[in-house]
Design an enzyme around this catalytic site. Sequence first.
Site, PDB file in Angstrom:
ATOM      1  N   PHE A   1       9.573  14.199  14.464  1.00  0.00           N
ATOM      2  CA  PHE A   1       9.164  12.863  14.067  1.00  0.00           C
ATOM      3  C   PHE A   1       8.442  12.969  12.737  1.00  0.00           C
ATOM      4  O   PHE A   1       7.326  13.492  12.654  1.00  0.00           O
ATOM      5  CB  PHE A   1       8.251  12.193  15.094  1.00  0.00           C
TER       6      PHE A   1
ATOM      7  N   LYS B   1      -2.578  10.245   7.632  1.00  0.00           N
ATOM      8  CA  LYS B   1      -3.405   9.834   8.763  1.00  0.00           C
ATOM      9  C   LYS B   1      -4.886  10.116   8.547  1.00  0.00           C
ATOM     10  O   LYS B   1      -5.577   9.332   7.935  1.00  0.00           O
ATOM     11  CB  LYS B   1      -2.869  10.442  10.051  1.00  0.00           C
TER      12      LYS B   1
ATOM     13  N   ASP C   1       4.794  19.625   7.818  1.00  0.00           N
ATOM     14  CA  ASP C   1       4.332  18.257   8.035  1.00  0.00           C
ATOM     15  C   ASP C   1       3.106  18.318   8.938  1.00  0.00           C
ATOM     16  O   ASP C   1       3.219  18.398  10.156  1.00  0.00           O
ATOM     17  CB  ASP C   1       5.454  17.418   8.670  1.00  0.00           C
TER      18      ASP C   1
END
Length: 401
Positions: free
Chosen positions: A141, A255, A226
């Site tokens: 994801f 984030k 990531d």
Amino acid sequence: MSTTETAIASAEAHSAHNYHPLPVVVATADGAWMTDVEGRRYLDMLAGYSALNFGHGNRRLIDAAKAQLERVTLTSRAFHHDRFADFCTQLAELCGMEMVLPMNTGAEAVETAVKTARKWGYRVKGVPDGMAKIIVAADNFHGRTTTIVSFSTDHEARADFGPYTPGFEIVPYGDLTALRAAMTENTVAVLLEPIQGEAGVLVPPPGYLPGVRELTRERNVLFIADEIQSGLGRTGKTFACEHEDVVPDMYVLGKALGGGVVPVSAVVSSAAVLGIYRPGEHGSTFGGNPLACAVALEVIAMLRTGEYQQRAAELGEHLHQELGLLVGGGAVEAVRGRGLWAGVDIEPGHGTGREISEKLMDRRVLVKDTHGSTIRIAPPLVISKEDLDWGLEQLREVLRG
């Protein structure tokens, strides 16, 4: 109708149904706790998918944002501003890298990493134009843009959004043999989550990340990590890659970099990689804006102390010990994770992940399900041990039925 029901009905009527949130309407939040419009308090055990690593309303971050709001919030990259150099310098130092390319959202940062890898492949590696390949892992994801869903194996994220972007090879996560077999002379990068979050907090087998690092270095291929969810303290280290002493060629961050206050993301790498860009080849009006830089600089300063990483490591050990006791009792099939991050597979007879999440909500604990039978636990790193234990006790009560 109640205030909650009215708010949800209005949202359902006037917003696209691209999410299926739990039926709670948050009005205020502080630390690890949120309060809804009815005045009910809930323990946040999701932390905005790691965006809220430092808790809701963290005073240092709010003060940094307020101070910057009084000065200047946006210049665009048409002009310099006085927070930009410090942000890039300090983030590069935190990562042990040389250069930073700031964006806003995680998906934008992943898109930036893809573009960077391709340009590096053509300019530096000498791959023929239009032939660059990037290897990714199944069950990944990395976001929901059209390019990113092109290499997703999640049917819900991918279906009906074609035609899909070419140039990607998908291999099983954790399988070095498959990764080696997929590499060709046109491979420019391997893009991986050091821990797969949306897939259910999947930790790769020991030796996998070092093997990826060795293989990519051997084949002159960029290793892109990531760390949008796994980075910035969540796993007990600044970066999840550190657990196996691996340094990638490129970090993709987001984030928690914005402290849950503003969206901030970045690609961080060497001058040999990010130095390929020339003016006009990539950019973002809001990327690296003064407000974002001010908040992110405070995040970086907080991470430099090491206290949040240590807290995640210590409380994470306790979390996994307690969750491990639930395995084999007939309600929990497996528990995975690292630091203050766990995926809990619920035995199907006890309910779906959504049903367990709803029952926990009724007990004033907020988590989120993924992939049917799994719930994710990822509280803010500032959570107290007492609150963490209380949340775990509510999970035990739910599982007792």
